[in-house]
Design a protein around this motif. Structure first.
Motif, mmCIF file in Angstrom:
data_model
loop_
_atom_site.group_PDB
_atom_site.id
_atom_site.type_symbol
_atom_site.label_atom_id
_atom_site.label_comp_id
_atom_site.label_asym_id
_atom_site.label_seq_id
_atom_site.Cartn_x
_atom_site.Cartn_y
_atom_site.Cartn_z
ATOM 1 N N LEU A 132 3.611 6.230 -5.294
ATOM 2 C CA LEU A 132 3.501 6.338 -6.741
ATOM 3 C C LEU A 132 2.369 7.290 -7.141
ATOM 4 O O LEU A 132 2.537 8.137 -8.022
ATOM 5 C CB LEU A 132 3.270 4.957 -7.362
ATOM 6 C CG LEU A 132 3.175 4.915 -8.877
ATOM 7 C CD1 LEU A 132 4.468 5.403 -9.521
ATOM 8 C CD2 LEU A 132 2.859 3.502 -9.335
ATOM 9 N N ARG A 133 1.224 7.172 -6.476
ATOM 10 C CA ARG A 133 0.089 8.071 -6.763
ATOM 11 C C ARG A 133 0.443 9.522 -6.481
ATOM 12 O O ARG A 133 0.105 10.422 -7.255
ATOM 13 C CB ARG A 133 -1.122 7.684 -5.897
ATOM 14 C CG ARG A 133 -1.949 6.580 -6.459
ATOM 15 C CD ARG A 133 -3.207 6.338 -5.646
ATOM 16 N NE ARG A 133 -4.058 7.529 -5.618
ATOM 17 C CZ ARG A 133 -4.889 7.830 -4.627
ATOM 18 N NH1 ARG A 133 -5.005 7.040 -3.583
ATOM 19 N NH2 ARG A 133 -5.633 8.898 -4.680
ATOM 20 N N PHE A 188 0.830 -1.203 0.000
ATOM 21 C CA PHE A 188 0.000 0.000 0.000
ATOM 22 C C PHE A 188 0.863 1.251 0.000
ATOM 23 O O PHE A 188 0.579 2.194 -0.727
ATOM 24 C CB PHE A 188 -0.945 -0.005 1.205
ATOM 25 C CG PHE A 188 -1.703 1.282 1.350
ATOM 26 C CD1 PHE A 188 -2.755 1.577 0.495
ATOM 27 C CD2 PHE A 188 -1.359 2.217 2.304
ATOM 28 C CE1 PHE A 188 -3.458 2.767 0.607
ATOM 29 C CE2 PHE A 188 -2.046 3.404 2.415
ATOM 30 C CZ PHE A 188 -3.097 3.672 1.573
ATOM 31 N N ASP A 240 2.233 1.971 -3.461
ATOM 32 C CA ASP A 240 1.173 2.492 -4.332
ATOM 33 C C ASP A 240 0.869 3.946 -4.015
ATOM 34 O O ASP A 240 0.666 4.766 -4.911
ATOM 35 C CB ASP A 240 -0.106 1.667 -4.200
ATOM 36 C CG ASP A 240 0.004 0.291 -4.830
ATOM 37 O OD1 ASP A 240 0.938 0.080 -5.634
ATOM 38 O OD2 ASP A 240 -0.847 -0.558 -4.516
ATOM 39 N N HIS A 241 0.825 4.255 -2.731
ATOM 40 C CA HIS A 241 0.532 5.619 -2.291
ATOM 41 C C HIS A 241 1.620 6.582 -2.782
ATOM 42 O O HIS A 241 1.307 7.646 -3.327
ATOM 43 C CB HIS A 241 0.412 5.668 -0.768
ATOM 44 C CG HIS A 241 0.241 7.049 -0.240
ATOM 45 N ND1 HIS A 241 -0.939 7.741 -0.366
ATOM 46 C CD2 HIS A 241 1.112 7.874 0.398
ATOM 47 C CE1 HIS A 241 -0.796 8.939 0.177
ATOM 48 N NE2 HIS A 241 0.438 9.043 0.637
#
Length: 127
Positions: A8-9, A2, A5-6
């Motif tokens: 990267l966002r 997670f 992903d965070h």
């Protein structure tokens, strides 16, 4: 997973904002770039709930600005921006209200000299 992903966002959104700012007039681009950079630094270590709100609002900003800077929109309306709902002021902290006022002052200068706009990286919270 997670956390990766965070991150990267956040990076993708950060880069998108600077790309969208390229369509702005030079003075607004500098102001917007400095403001976005400062806000992302300030929220680097915020809690997950605040991060969710932060990313949502900046994503909406990027989408709205991208729509407003499309050539077809510019040919028709020649405007950039959106009015702030006055009800939102009730939810802002004193610190945010001061920051909003400073932003208003910086963007409201009636001058032909763009160098007069103070767009330094000075943190408004240091006052």
């Amino acid at each position: 997973m997670f956390a990766a992903d965070h991150v990267l966002r956040v990076r993708m959104l950060y880069k998108l904002i600077f790309r969208v700012h390229r369509a702005l007039p030079a003075e607004l681009r500098i102001l917007g770039d400095n403001y976005a950079r400062d806000e992302f630094k300030r929220h680097k270590n915020c809690n997950p709930h605040e991060a969710s709100i932060f990313l949502h609002e900046w994503t909406n900003y990027a989408i709205n600005l991208a729509k407003q800077t499309k050539p077809l929109h510019q040919a028709k309306k020649k405007t950039v921006g959106k009015y702030l709902d006055p009800k939102m002021l009730d939810y802002m902290t004193d610190e945010q209200l001061v920051q909003l006022y400073e932003l208003h002052k910086a963007t409201s200068l009636q001058s032909d000299d763009p160098d007069q706009i103070n767009v330094s990286d000075k943190n408004i919270n240091d006052r």
